[in-house]
Structures are given as structure tokens and as C-alpha cells.
Design a protein around this motif. Sequence first.
Motif, PDB file in Angstrom:
ATOM      1  N   SER A  19       2.895  -4.722  -0.193  1.00  0.00           N
ATOM      2  CA  SER A  19       1.685  -3.937  -0.254  1.00  0.00           C
ATOM      3  C   SER A  19       2.131  -2.543   0.528  1.00  0.00           C
ATOM      4  O   SER A  19       2.495  -2.656   1.658  1.00  0.00           O
ATOM      5  CB  SER A  19       0.496  -4.492   0.701  1.00  0.00           C
ATOM      6  N   PRO A  20       1.773  -1.238  -0.025  1.00  0.00           N
ATOM      7  CA  PRO A  20       2.017  -0.235   0.794  1.00  0.00           C
ATOM      8  C   PRO A  20       1.019   0.202   1.753  1.00  0.00           C
ATOM      9  O   PRO A  20       1.235   1.191   2.443  1.00  0.00           O
ATOM     10  CB  PRO A  20       2.131   0.942  -0.560  1.00  0.00           C
ATOM     11  N   GLY A  21      -0.178  -0.701   1.963  1.00  0.00           N
ATOM     12  CA  GLY A  21      -1.313  -0.407   2.839  1.00  0.00           C
ATOM     13  C   GLY A  21      -2.335  -1.013   2.262  1.00  0.00           C
ATOM     14  O   GLY A  21      -2.412  -2.134   1.687  1.00  0.00           O
ATOM     15  N   ARG A  22      -3.560  -0.416   2.828  1.00  0.00           N
ATOM     16  CA  ARG A  22      -4.864  -1.087   2.694  1.00  0.00           C
ATOM     17  C   ARG A  22      -5.609  -0.076   2.085  1.00  0.00           C
ATOM     18  O   ARG A  22      -5.418   1.322   2.370  1.00  0.00           O
ATOM     19  CB  ARG A  22      -5.487  -1.537   4.005  1.00  0.00           C
ATOM     20  N   ASP A  23      -6.793  -0.225   1.283  1.00  0.00           N
ATOM     21  CA  ASP A  23      -7.586   0.672   0.708  1.00  0.00           C
ATOM     22  C   ASP A  23      -8.708   0.982   1.836  1.00  0.00           C
ATOM     23  O   ASP A  23      -8.866   0.581   2.905  1.00  0.00           O
ATOM     24  CB  ASP A  23      -8.261   0.210  -0.401  1.00  0.00           C
ATOM     25  N   GLY A  24      -9.824   1.840   1.276  1.00  0.00           N
ATOM     26  CA  GLY A  24     -10.970   2.097   2.376  1.00  0.00           C
ATOM     27  C   GLY A  24     -11.410   1.019   2.940  1.00  0.00           C
ATOM     28  O   GLY A  24     -12.395   1.098   3.803  1.00  0.00           O
ATOM     29  N   ARG A  25     -11.544   0.060   2.290  1.00  0.00           N
ATOM     30  CA  ARG A  25     -12.472  -1.147   2.748  1.00  0.00           C
ATOM     31  C   ARG A  25     -11.541  -2.187   3.311  1.00  0.00           C
ATOM     32  O   ARG A  25     -11.962  -3.319   3.590  1.00  0.00           O
ATOM     33  CB  ARG A  25     -13.073  -2.061   1.264  1.00  0.00           C
ATOM     34  N   GLY A  26     -10.188  -1.688   3.528  1.00  0.00           N
ATOM     35  CA  GLY A  26      -9.105  -2.698   4.276  1.00  0.00           C
ATOM     36  C   GLY A  26      -8.624  -3.836   3.379  1.00  0.00           C
ATOM     37  O   GLY A  26      -8.005  -4.667   3.839  1.00  0.00           O
ATOM     38  N   GLN A  27      -8.821  -3.791   2.284  1.00  0.00           N
ATOM     39  CA  GLN A  27      -8.043  -4.706   1.299  1.00  0.00           C
ATOM     40  C   GLN A  27      -6.672  -4.112   1.007  1.00  0.00           C
ATOM     41  O   GLN A  27      -6.391  -2.909   0.802  1.00  0.00           O
ATOM     42  CB  GLN A  27      -8.952  -4.866  -0.070  1.00  0.00           C
ATOM     43  N   PRO A  28      -5.891  -5.192   0.991  1.00  0.00           N
ATOM     44  CA  PRO A  28      -4.414  -4.468   0.684  1.00  0.00           C
ATOM     45  C   PRO A  28      -4.299  -3.940  -0.849  1.00  0.00           C
ATOM     46  O   PRO A  28      -4.922  -4.631  -1.581  1.00  0.00           O
ATOM     47  CB  PRO A  28      -3.674  -6.013   0.829  1.00  0.00           C
ATOM     48  N   LEU A  29      -3.452  -2.900  -0.864  1.00  0.00           N
ATOM     49  CA  LEU A  29      -3.298  -2.337  -2.129  1.00  0.00           C
ATOM     50  C   LEU A  29      -2.199  -3.267  -2.890  1.00  0.00           C
ATOM     51  O   LEU A  29      -1.122  -3.814  -2.080  1.00  0.00           O
ATOM     52  CB  LEU A  29      -2.636  -0.900  -2.004  1.00  0.00           C
ATOM     53  N   PRO A  30      -2.080  -3.294  -4.063  1.00  0.00           N
ATOM     54  CA  PRO A  30      -1.107  -3.960  -4.691  1.00  0.00           C
ATOM     55  C   PRO A  30       0.351  -3.417  -4.564  1.00  0.00           C
ATOM     56  O   PRO A  30       0.403  -2.004  -4.591  1.00  0.00           O
ATOM     57  CB  PRO A  30      -1.490  -3.946  -6.242  1.00  0.00           C
ATOM     58  N   GLY A  31       1.442  -3.904  -4.548  1.00  0.00           N
ATOM     59  CA  GLY A  31       2.651  -3.426  -4.488  1.00  0.00           C
ATOM     60  C   GLY A  31       3.263  -2.997  -5.782  1.00  0.00           C
ATOM     61  O   GLY A  31       2.675  -3.284  -6.702  1.00  0.00           O
ATOM     62  N   VAL A  32       4.361  -2.284  -5.786  1.00  0.00           N
ATOM     63  CA  VAL A  32       5.043  -1.851  -7.110  1.00  0.00           C
ATOM     64  C   VAL A  32       5.444  -2.936  -7.696  1.00  0.00           C
ATOM     65  O   VAL A  32       5.922  -3.914  -7.324  1.00  0.00           O
ATOM     66  CB  VAL A  32       6.299  -0.811  -6.810  1.00  0.00           C
ATOM     67  N   LEU A  33       5.259  -3.131  -9.052  1.00  0.00           N
ATOM     68  CA  LEU A  33       5.658  -4.064  -9.938  1.00  0.00           C
ATOM     69  C   LEU A  33       7.211  -3.960 -10.272  1.00  0.00           C
ATOM     70  O   LEU A  33       7.686  -2.871 -10.807  1.00  0.00           O
ATOM     71  CB  LEU A  33       4.778  -4.112 -11.459  1.00  0.00           C
ATOM     72  N   GLU A  34       7.721  -4.982 -10.060  1.00  0.00           N
ATOM     73  CA  GLU A  34       9.302  -4.979 -10.006  1.00  0.00           C
ATOM     74  C   GLU A  34       9.364  -5.913 -11.313  1.00  0.00           C
ATOM     75  O   GLU A  34       9.129  -7.201 -11.478  1.00  0.00           O
ATOM     76  CB  GLU A  34       9.921  -5.650  -8.879  1.00  0.00           C
ATOM     77  N   GLU A  35      10.426  -5.565 -12.259  1.00  0.00           N
ATOM     78  CA  GLU A  35      10.585  -6.172 -13.317  1.00  0.00           C
ATOM     79  C   GLU A  35      12.238  -6.491 -13.191  1.00  0.00           C
ATOM     80  O   GLU A  35      13.077  -5.761 -13.141  1.00  0.00           O
ATOM     81  CB  GLU A  35      10.525  -5.429 -14.608  1.00  0.00           C
ATOM     82  N   THR A  36      12.457  -8.054 -13.438  1.00  0.00           N
ATOM     83  CA  THR A  36      13.664  -8.417 -13.151  1.00  0.00           C
ATOM     84  C   THR A  36      14.159  -9.387 -14.419  1.00  0.00           C
ATOM     85  O   THR A  36      13.700 -10.394 -14.847  1.00  0.00           O
ATOM     86  CB  THR A  36      14.113  -9.251 -11.981  1.00  0.00           C
TER      87      THR A  36
END
Length: 120
Positions: A19-36
Motif C-alpha cells: 500500500s502506498p499510504g492511506r486515504d482520507g478515512r485512514g483506510q489503506p490504499l491499494p498497491g500497484v497491481l503486479e502481473e507475473t
Amino acid sequence: MPAPYPYGETIVRLRRGPSPGRDGRGQPLPGVLEETPIRGCVVAPRAETPQVGGDQQQARDTVVVGFTVYAPAGTDVATTDQFRIRGQVCEVTGEPGDWRQSPFTGTAGPVQFAADRVTG
């Protein structure tokens, strides 16, 4: 290293990075989708027999609900992963099974997991 199943399929693991951080409500933001891409997998349709007389049966004997995948030994599969298999996005269902080492040959076995289609 060649794929363990030379005529196997390539599937794509979809995993979120940190997660790159949190939104305004304190919820974690989704990380970048990695395709392997994962080469050399055995992919088998997984069928389920509907309950006799149930509303899902409607003149069908079985219903394909997803896939059973046998991935190369040591493949990293988490229960939170998704996979693109034959053009369909699927979620890992249950814990992946690691076949470890064959007592007969000493070779490492596949990583087996169930993948259900994502709907809705």
C-alpha cells in the motif's frame, strides 16, 4: 530453466504490491497491481455436481466452477492472489498445496491450487 511441463500453459499471477499510504478515512490504499507470467502450468477444469433436484441442476450433470492448477515447484502462490487463466480472472480458493519432494524420484513436486472465476 525450462518449464516442468513443456506443453503446459502460461497463466498470469495478479498480485497487489504494498500500500502506498492511506486515504482520507485512514483506510489503506491499494498497491500497484503486479502481473507475473508463470510458464509450464497444468490447468484442468474443476467441475462440481449440483444437488439433485436443486435449482442449479436444470438438465445438467456438472457445472464447471473454476480450475485446478498444477504450477511448477516453488511457485509463490498466496490465498490473496488472483490469476488470469485462459482469459478469465480467477481467485485462489483455499490454501495452495505444496507436493514437496517425491519419495520415489527425489524431484520437487508441483504447487497445486484451486482457482474460481471472479463474478460480479
